[in-house]
Enzyme design. Structure first.
Site, PDB file in Angstrom:
ATOM      1  N   GLU A 164      31.633  55.212  71.953  1.00  0.00           N
ATOM      2  CA  GLU A 164      32.540  56.306  71.593  1.00  0.00           C
ATOM      3  C   GLU A 164      31.780  57.595  71.810  1.00  0.00           C
ATOM      4  OE1 GLU A 164      34.315  56.124  67.716  1.00  0.00           O
ATOM      5  OE2 GLU A 164      35.428  54.322  68.184  1.00  0.00           O
TER       6      GLU A 164
ATOM      7  N   LYS B  81      51.682  50.145  53.484  1.00  0.00           N
ATOM      8  CA  LYS B  81      50.828  51.128  54.173  1.00  0.00           C
ATOM      9  C   LYS B  81      51.382  51.413  55.568  1.00  0.00           C
ATOM     10  CE  LYS B  81      46.221  51.999  56.070  1.00  0.00           C
ATOM     11  NZ  LYS B  81      44.889  51.483  56.438  1.00  0.00           N
TER      12      LYS B  81
ATOM     13  N   ASP C 118      41.737  55.062  67.893  1.00  0.00           N
ATOM     14  CA  ASP C 118      40.688  55.877  67.287  1.00  0.00           C
ATOM     15  C   ASP C 118      41.333  56.726  66.199  1.00  0.00           C
ATOM     16  OD1 ASP C 118      37.942  56.498  67.152  1.00  0.00           O
ATOM     17  OD2 ASP C 118      38.341  58.450  68.032  1.00  0.00           O
ATOM     18  N   SER C 119      40.716  56.687  65.009  1.00  0.00           N
ATOM     19  CA  SER C 119      41.328  57.357  63.860  1.00  0.00           C
ATOM     20  C   SER C 119      40.306  58.207  63.135  1.00  0.00           C
ATOM     21  CB  SER C 119      41.882  56.318  62.879  1.00  0.00           C
ATOM     22  OG  SER C 119      42.791  55.464  63.534  1.00  0.00           O
TER      23      SER C 119
ATOM     24  N   LYS D  13      42.226  46.750  61.559  1.00  0.00           N
ATOM     25  CA  LYS D  13      43.146  47.465  62.453  1.00  0.00           C
ATOM     26  C   LYS D  13      44.049  46.460  63.158  1.00  0.00           C
ATOM     27  CE  LYS D  13      40.413  51.549  63.734  1.00  0.00           C
ATOM     28  NZ  LYS D  13      39.755  52.237  64.853  1.00  0.00           N
TER      29      LYS D  13
ATOM     30  N   HIS E  76      49.427  56.744  59.324  1.00  0.00           N
ATOM     31  CA  HIS E  76      49.087  57.268  60.644  1.00  0.00           C
ATOM     32  C   HIS E  76      49.177  56.165  61.713  1.00  0.00           C
ATOM     33  CE1 HIS E  76      45.953  55.808  58.117  1.00  0.00           C
ATOM     34  NE2 HIS E  76      45.097  55.657  59.105  1.00  0.00           N
ATOM     35  N   ARG E  77      48.526  55.030  61.445  1.00  0.00           N
ATOM     36  CA  ARG E  77      48.515  53.942  62.449  1.00  0.00           C
ATOM     37  C   ARG E  77      49.901  53.335  62.599  1.00  0.00           C
ATOM     38  NH1 ARG E  77      44.604  51.769  60.571  1.00  0.00           N
ATOM     39  NH2 ARG E  77      43.181  52.888  61.933  1.00  0.00           N
TER      40      ARG E  77
HETATM   41  P1  IMP Z   1      37.461  54.524  63.955  1.00  0.00           P
HETATM   42  O1  IMP Z   1      38.857  54.740  64.421  1.00  0.00           O
HETATM   43  O2  IMP Z   1      37.153  53.060  63.899  1.00  0.00           O
HETATM   44  O3  IMP Z   1      36.452  55.354  64.684  1.00  0.00           O
HETATM   45  O4  IMP Z   1      37.468  54.974  62.430  1.00  0.00           O
HETATM   46  C1  IMP Z   1      36.756  56.057  61.909  1.00  0.00           C
HETATM   47  C2  IMP Z   1      36.478  55.834  60.435  1.00  0.00           C
HETATM   48  O5  IMP Z   1      37.684  56.006  59.720  1.00  0.00           O
HETATM   49  C3  IMP Z   1      35.934  54.454  60.095  1.00  0.00           C
HETATM   50  O6  IMP Z   1      34.971  54.578  59.086  1.00  0.00           O
HETATM   51  C4  IMP Z   1      37.131  53.714  59.588  1.00  0.00           C
HETATM   52  O7  IMP Z   1      36.761  52.781  58.589  1.00  0.00           O
HETATM   53  C5  IMP Z   1      37.978  54.832  58.994  1.00  0.00           C
HETATM   54  N1  IMP Z   1      39.396  54.522  59.159  1.00  0.00           N
HETATM   55  C6  IMP Z   1      40.076  54.343  60.320  1.00  0.00           C
HETATM   56  N2  IMP Z   1      41.356  54.035  60.061  1.00  0.00           N
HETATM   57  C7  IMP Z   1      41.475  54.016  58.715  1.00  0.00           C
HETATM   58  C8  IMP Z   1      42.554  53.718  57.839  1.00  0.00           C
HETATM   59  O8  IMP Z   1      43.683  53.388  58.234  1.00  0.00           O
HETATM   60  N3  IMP Z   1      42.287  53.794  56.522  1.00  0.00           N
HETATM   61  C9  IMP Z   1      41.055  54.126  56.027  1.00  0.00           C
HETATM   62  N4  IMP Z   1      40.017  54.390  56.792  1.00  0.00           N
HETATM   63  C10 IMP Z   1      40.226  54.330  58.126  1.00  0.00           C
END
Ligand code: IMP
Length: 182
Positions: free
Chosen positions: A31, A158, A60-61, A11, A163-164
């Protein structure tokens, strides 16, 4: 200089391509299990504001799959850790509607105030894992109007559609308005 607080170096690398003067703070924070990414961010921003001096950002994604009623969504990280991409592809076996989207909520703590910036990327769940780049669900996600998965793209590509990337462009505009960046 802004701090990005995350355990996830990928990230940080993606974000640093969009906002150059980012400093990586590799710490984990709790979280809460909430219904939305926004609620997770609100909680984490207040929690971290007591621990971290000055301004910082968090991310957070989640991946939301239409035919699975938006699963794994806020459970994305738990599901990835337990069943991984292989398990996700098994869940999707025989399902024709493969539409899904990624969503990122970036939380900004700036001079004692909280801000949230959202980015969404629509696409499809692939039939198999493809590519070596990126992280998480990248090998099984094909963005709309593309044939490649995120894992088959360099970071720059990418970032242009992800999204990011979209949330970061909004963050950059906000920081520019605050006079923090050019
Ligand atoms: P968190 O934002 O770190 O809670 O991510 C939640 C889950 O989604 C984790 O398993 C991350 O590896 C996955 N994730 C978050 N952002 C991405 C992305 O840009 N691509 C693929 N997987 C993602």
């Amino acid at each position: 200089m802004f701090k990005i607080v995350t355990h996830n170096q990928n990230k940080y690398k993606e974000m640093k391509k969009i906002i150059g003067n980012l400093e990586w703070m590799n710490i984990e924070y709790p979280e809460i299990q909430a219904d939305t990414l926004e609620d997770v961010i609100d909680f984490a921003l207040s929690y971290l504001s007591n621990k971290i001096e000055g301004n910082f950002i968090i991310d957070d994604s989640g991946l939301f799959i239409e035919s699975l009623n938006d699963f794994p969504g806020v459970y994305s990280s738990y599901v990835y850790r337990t069943i991984g991409n292989e398990g996700m592809l098994k869940l999707m076996e025989g399902i024709e509607n493969r539409r899904a989207y990624f969503k990122t909520v970036i939380g900004l703590r700036y001079q004692g105030m909280n801000y949230k910036l959202v980015g969404i990327c629509h696409g499809y769940i692939a039939n198999e894992e493809r590519g070596k780049n990126g992280f998480g669900y990248d090998p099984i996600f094909i963005p709309e109007n593309y044939r490649k998965t995120f894992s088959e793209m360099p970071i720059e590509e990418k970032n242009r559609i992800s999204h990011r990337g979209k949330a970061m462009i909004k963050l950059r505009a906000l920081l520019h308005r605050f006079g923090e960046i050019q």
